[in-house]
Design a protein around this motif. Structure first.
Motif, PDB file in Angstrom:
ATOM      1  N   SER A  39      28.369  31.749  48.619  1.00 30.45           N
ATOM      2  CA  SER A  39      28.998  31.631  47.298  1.00 30.45           C
ATOM      3  C   SER A  39      28.597  32.794  46.392  1.00 30.45           C
ATOM      4  O   SER A  39      29.386  33.219  45.547  1.00 30.45           O
ATOM      5  CB  SER A  39      28.665  30.286  46.646  1.00 30.45           C
ATOM      6  N   SER A  40      27.404  33.345  46.587  1.00 29.13           N
ATOM      7  CA  SER A  40      26.984  34.487  45.756  1.00 29.13           C
ATOM      8  C   SER A  40      27.852  35.716  46.011  1.00 29.13           C
ATOM      9  O   SER A  40      27.989  36.574  45.140  1.00 29.13           O
ATOM     10  CB  SER A  40      25.510  34.823  46.008  1.00 29.13           C
ATOM     11  N   LEU A  41      28.448  35.802  47.187  1.00 28.75           N
ATOM     12  CA  LEU A  41      29.311  36.941  47.505  1.00 28.75           C
ATOM     13  C   LEU A  41      30.592  36.933  46.687  1.00 28.75           C
ATOM     14  O   LEU A  41      31.245  37.972  46.541  1.00 28.75           O
ATOM     15  CB  LEU A  41      29.652  36.951  48.997  1.00 28.75           C
ATOM     16  N   SER A  42      30.971  35.790  46.163  1.00 28.22           N
ATOM     17  CA  SER A  42      32.207  35.701  45.381  1.00 28.22           C
ATOM     18  C   SER A  42      31.995  36.016  43.903  1.00 28.22           C
ATOM     19  O   SER A  42      32.957  36.109  43.148  1.00 28.22           O
ATOM     20  CB  SER A  42      32.822  34.305  45.528  1.00 28.22           C
ATOM     21  N   VAL A  43      30.751  36.201  43.494  1.00 31.21           N
ATOM     22  CA  VAL A  43      30.455  36.487  42.084  1.00 31.21           C
ATOM     23  C   VAL A  43      30.912  37.899  41.765  1.00 31.21           C
ATOM     24  O   VAL A  43      30.512  38.855  42.428  1.00 31.21           O
ATOM     25  CB  VAL A  43      28.945  36.319  41.791  1.00 31.21           C
ATOM     26  N   ARG A  44      31.744  38.007  40.761  1.00 26.83           N
ATOM     27  CA  ARG A  44      32.269  39.317  40.363  1.00 26.83           C
ATOM     28  C   ARG A  44      31.232  40.054  39.516  1.00 26.83           C
ATOM     29  O   ARG A  44      30.524  39.459  38.721  1.00 26.83           O
ATOM     30  CB  ARG A  44      33.564  39.160  39.561  1.00 26.83           C
ATOM     31  N   GLY A  45      31.162  41.337  39.725  1.00 27.37           N
ATOM     32  CA  GLY A  45      30.247  42.150  38.933  1.00 27.37           C
ATOM     33  C   GLY A  45      28.823  42.103  39.454  1.00 27.37           C
ATOM     34  O   GLY A  45      28.570  41.699  40.585  1.00 27.37           O
ATOM     35  N   ASP A  46      27.904  42.483  38.586  1.00 27.99           N
ATOM     36  CA  ASP A  46      26.517  42.658  38.997  1.00 27.99           C
ATOM     37  C   ASP A  46      25.587  41.545  38.515  1.00 27.99           C
ATOM     38  O   ASP A  46      24.387  41.666  38.585  1.00 27.99           O
ATOM     39  CB  ASP A  46      26.008  44.019  38.484  1.00 27.99           C
ATOM     40  N   ARG A  47      26.150  40.461  38.018  1.00 21.19           N
ATOM     41  CA  ARG A  47      25.283  39.392  37.505  1.00 21.19           C
ATOM     42  C   ARG A  47      24.782  38.507  38.640  1.00 21.19           C
ATOM     43  O   ARG A  47      25.350  38.492  39.728  1.00 21.19           O
ATOM     44  CB  ARG A  47      25.994  38.570  36.446  1.00 21.19           C
ATOM     45  N   ASP A  48      23.709  37.788  38.362  1.00 23.86           N
ATOM     46  CA  ASP A  48      23.159  36.861  39.353  1.00 23.86           C
ATOM     47  C   ASP A  48      24.092  35.667  39.530  1.00 23.86           C
ATOM     48  O   ASP A  48      24.780  35.246  38.594  1.00 23.86           O
ATOM     49  CB  ASP A  48      21.782  36.350  38.904  1.00 23.86           C
ATOM     50  N   SER A  49      24.063  35.114  40.709  1.00 29.05           N
ATOM     51  CA  SER A  49      24.820  33.904  41.010  1.00 29.05           C
ATOM     52  C   SER A  49      24.227  32.732  40.236  1.00 29.05           C
ATOM     53  O   SER A  49      23.007  32.628  40.089  1.00 29.05           O
ATOM     54  CB  SER A  49      24.748  33.636  42.514  1.00 29.05           C
ATOM     55  N   GLN A  50      25.102  31.872  39.751  1.00 27.92           N
ATOM     56  CA  GLN A  50      24.674  30.727  38.940  1.00 27.92           C
ATOM     57  C   GLN A  50      25.278  29.437  39.482  1.00 27.92           C
ATOM     58  O   GLN A  50      26.128  29.458  40.365  1.00 27.92           O
ATOM     59  CB  GLN A  50      25.114  30.928  37.483  1.00 27.92           C
TER      60      GLN A  50
END
Length: 173
Positions: A39-50
């Motif tokens: 799921s962290s791979l789908s996070v757009r940009g450079d922010r941490d996964s939440q």
């Protein structure tokens, strides 16, 4: 990016080995960690996964196939399993998610779900093998979509650069 898929496949292989040896607590810890990773791979940009990213990914790729719970239920279960190896989390105590309990092998989730429906507790019963199978499908669907969606693919490539790789990056050619 090849190392990302390889890592996920190694984790899935480890889950299979743990399941074969009936080490179910370890299976659950590893599958929820794998969900976090993918799921962290789908996070757009450079922010941490939440939390919201985990829930969104699970609701998009996993719960439509599992159909017994929500992304919030699985996030709460993830917190509970990873942090306390239990079935209760702050989200479930606050009524924001159901408690997830697990069956495996020859046990039927339907039997236990019927019994739990007679209680005051908000519980969803998941068969571990179904969770594993459904997660495999979700991972396949996610990577298949990434091959078709150039923006998602680039995002996965960028995020994958920060992931562990057992490849020797200092090897001379």
């Amino acid at each position: 990016m090849k190392h990302v898929f390889k890592n996920i496949m190694q984790i899935m292989h480890s889950i299979d080995i743990l399941m074969e040896k009936q080490l179910t607590p370890s299976v659950l810890i590893l599958i929820y960690s794998a969900m976090d990773i993918v799921s962290s791979l789908s996070v757009r940009g450079d922010r941490d996964s939440q939390k919201k990213d985990f829930i969104a990914w699970v609701d998009r790729y996993l719960t439509p196939k599992l159909q017994t719970c929500t992304g919030s239920d699985l996030y709460a279960a993830r917190c509970s399993v990873v942090h306390t190896l239990g079935s209760e989390s702050s989200m479930s105590r606050e009524g924001k998610a159901k408690n997830v309990v697990y069956v495996w092998g020859n046990e039927s989730p339907d039997k236990w779900q019927s019994i739990s429906n007679l209680t005051e507790y908000r519980i969803v019963v998941i068969k571990i093998e179904d969770l594993i199978y459904t997660f495999r499908q979700a991972v396949g669907e996610f990577f298949e979509l990434a091959q078709k969606d150039e923006e998602l693919l680039q995002n996965v490539k960028i995020r994958s650069q920060k992931m562990f790789s057992d490849e020797n990056i200092f090897r001379e050619n």
